[in-house]
Write a protein that holds these residues in place. Structure first.
Motif, PDB file in Angstrom:
ATOM      1  N   ILE A  16       0.860  -1.190   0.000  1.00  0.00           N
ATOM      2  CA  ILE A  16       0.000   0.000   0.000  1.00  0.00           C
ATOM      3  C   ILE A  16       0.896   1.240   0.000  1.00  0.00           C
ATOM      4  N   ARG A  17       0.603   2.180  -0.899  1.00  0.00           N
ATOM      5  CA  ARG A  17       1.456   3.364  -1.027  1.00  0.00           C
ATOM      6  C   ARG A  17       1.351   4.236   0.225  1.00  0.00           C
ATOM      7  N   THR A  18       2.502   4.484   0.848  1.00  0.00           N
ATOM      8  CA  THR A  18       2.561   5.315   2.042  1.00  0.00           C
ATOM      9  C   THR A  18       3.935   5.958   2.112  1.00  0.00           C
ATOM     10  N   LEU A  33      -1.992   7.157   4.318  1.00  0.00           N
ATOM     11  CA  LEU A  33      -1.896   7.482   2.897  1.00  0.00           C
ATOM     12  C   LEU A  33      -1.146   8.788   2.697  1.00  0.00           C
ATOM     13  N   ASP A  37      -2.957  11.065  -2.108  1.00  0.00           N
ATOM     14  CA  ASP A  37      -3.952   9.992  -2.182  1.00  0.00           C
ATOM     15  C   ASP A  37      -5.143  10.273  -1.268  1.00  0.00           C
ATOM     16  N   SER A  38      -4.875  10.842  -0.098  1.00  0.00           N
ATOM     17  CA  SER A  38      -5.984  11.193   0.807  1.00  0.00           C
ATOM     18  C   SER A  38      -6.922  12.191   0.133  1.00  0.00           C
ATOM     19  N   TYR A 362      -8.641   1.223  -5.907  1.00  0.00           N
ATOM     20  CA  TYR A 362      -8.640   2.533  -5.265  1.00  0.00           C
ATOM     21  C   TYR A 362      -7.379   3.329  -5.634  1.00  0.00           C
ATOM     22  N   LEU A 364      -4.232   2.559  -4.838  1.00  0.00           N
ATOM     23  CA  LEU A 364      -3.381   2.706  -3.642  1.00  0.00           C
ATOM     24  C   LEU A 364      -2.245   1.695  -3.560  1.00  0.00           C
TER      25      LEU A 364
END
Length: 366
Positions: A16-18, A33, A37-38, A362, A364
């Protein structure tokens, strides 16, 4: 595919991209996020939050914790089949019921998968809000040892184990270690009184002293809603822990909400009503597993004495529990979840891949 393959034990390694470290608790992992992305999800999904609100993906696992330790099973069973899905389904059900009955919102904005919540960042109240309808567990052990005052409340003499209390007791404890507060020990999970909260309301994260009344009201109302719904299923809501925080809606209005999880077998004790009428206690929660551990190991003091944490961690690390014990926990969790939500809880064949596939939609997944 083996049973172990259907268990999601490691949940902090998803792509998950973070741009921040993944926070992994006893059961859930939180992926914050990126700001981009948020903002994109808030815009695309129309979430009722300010445009610049930080969002997170909260992924539950099937890990089983008890006495502050994670326990493993034999045959590579690193968690309890169905436990994560059962917990999320129960919590989501109660959060929805709270909202429908006009209590308060939760931090959940979206549920893309049975293991996944999309949540908004909340400012937490640093109180484990505990409500007790019966005297059992740690409170009974302390009462048996002569303690009569709990969180500033004096209990009468002559109570017996598992007895219903005269009224619902609110016995808060600290969430995390708070330092430099007069009368509040500098330790996690220590009891505090209503007077402590009033004296140090800002340090506990309350916006005003009046919000202490607000949290107690929401705690009592939430307990009542869950207790009434469980009674209709012939189950007894014994005690529970709630957590609260503050969030803002799209118009910028701040509100107190329920967060974390509510009314689950992890955060509550639930007894079977029919067995209780016959004078027996049949646990529909993690308490049954705790009792098994206390009976199974020759020195239960290791599990109860916080001065023996190193021995306790070694006990959990060095002992693989029988598969049948893990499956018994699974039956308890899935059984109460299916009663509460009114439909079957399906086991995921490959939960990790399912989560990746859904969150790809989504935008993500890296």
């Amino acid at each position: 595919m083996s049973l172990a393959d259907k268990v999601l034990a490691v949940n902090d390694d998803l792509p998950i991209r973070t741009d921040r470290p993944v926070h992994s608790g006893k059961v859930r992992s939180v992926y914050w996020l990126t700001a981009e992305d948020s903002a994109r999800l808030i815009r695309e999904k129309g979430y009722n939050v300010p445009a610049d609100t930080p969002l997170a993906i909260m992924v539950i696992s099937d890990r089983i914790s008890a006495f502050d330790c994670i326990w493993q099973g034999e045959e590579g069973l690193a968690g309890v089949p169905g436990k994560g899905a059962a917990l999320n389904a129960i919590s989501s059900h109660w959060f929805k019921l709270f909202k429908e009955q006009g209590l308060a919102d939760s931090h959940i904005l979206d549920i893309p998968h049975p293991f996944v919540w999309i949540v908004q960042k909340a400012s937490p109240v640093l109180v484990e809000a505990i409500a007790r309808q019966y005297i059992t567990g740690s409170m009974w052990r302390a009462y048996q040892n002569g303690e009569r005052e709990f969180c500033g409340i004096t209990l009468p003499e002559g109570l017996t184990k598992d007895q219903k209390l005269p009224e619902l007791l609110i016995t808060p404890s600290t969430k995390g270690i708070l330092r430099g507060l007069d009368g509040v020990p500098e330790a996690d999970d220590v009891n505090v009184s209503r007077a402590d909260l009033e004296r140090h309301y800002a340090a506990f994260g309350f916006r005003s002293p009046a919000d202490i009344d607000g949290y107690e009201t929401l705690l009592k109302q939430g307990f009542g809603v869950i207790g009434e719904a469980l009674a209709q299923l012939d189950q007894i809501f014994v005690d529970t822990k709630f957590e609260f925080g503050y969030v803002k809606d799209a118009a910028g209005n701040e509100k107190l909400i329920y967060m974390d999880e509510v009314g689950t077998p992890d955060s509550s004790r639930i007894w079977d009503g029919a067995a209780h009428r016959e004078g027996k206690i049949v646990e529909q929660s993690k308490e049954g597993f705790r009792q098994w551990l206390l009976n199974h190991f020759p020195d239960p003091d290791i599990l109860l004495n916080k001065n023996r944490m190193e021995e306790r961690f070694a006990l959990a690390r060095d002992n693989q529990l029988p598969v049948e014990v893990m499956m018994d926990i699974s039956r308890t969790y899935i059984g109460i979840a299916e009663k509460v939500v009114g439909h079957k809880i399906e086991l995921c064949a490959n939960p990790k891949q399912e989560i990746i596939d859904i969150l790809s939609g989504y935008g993500l997944i890296d």
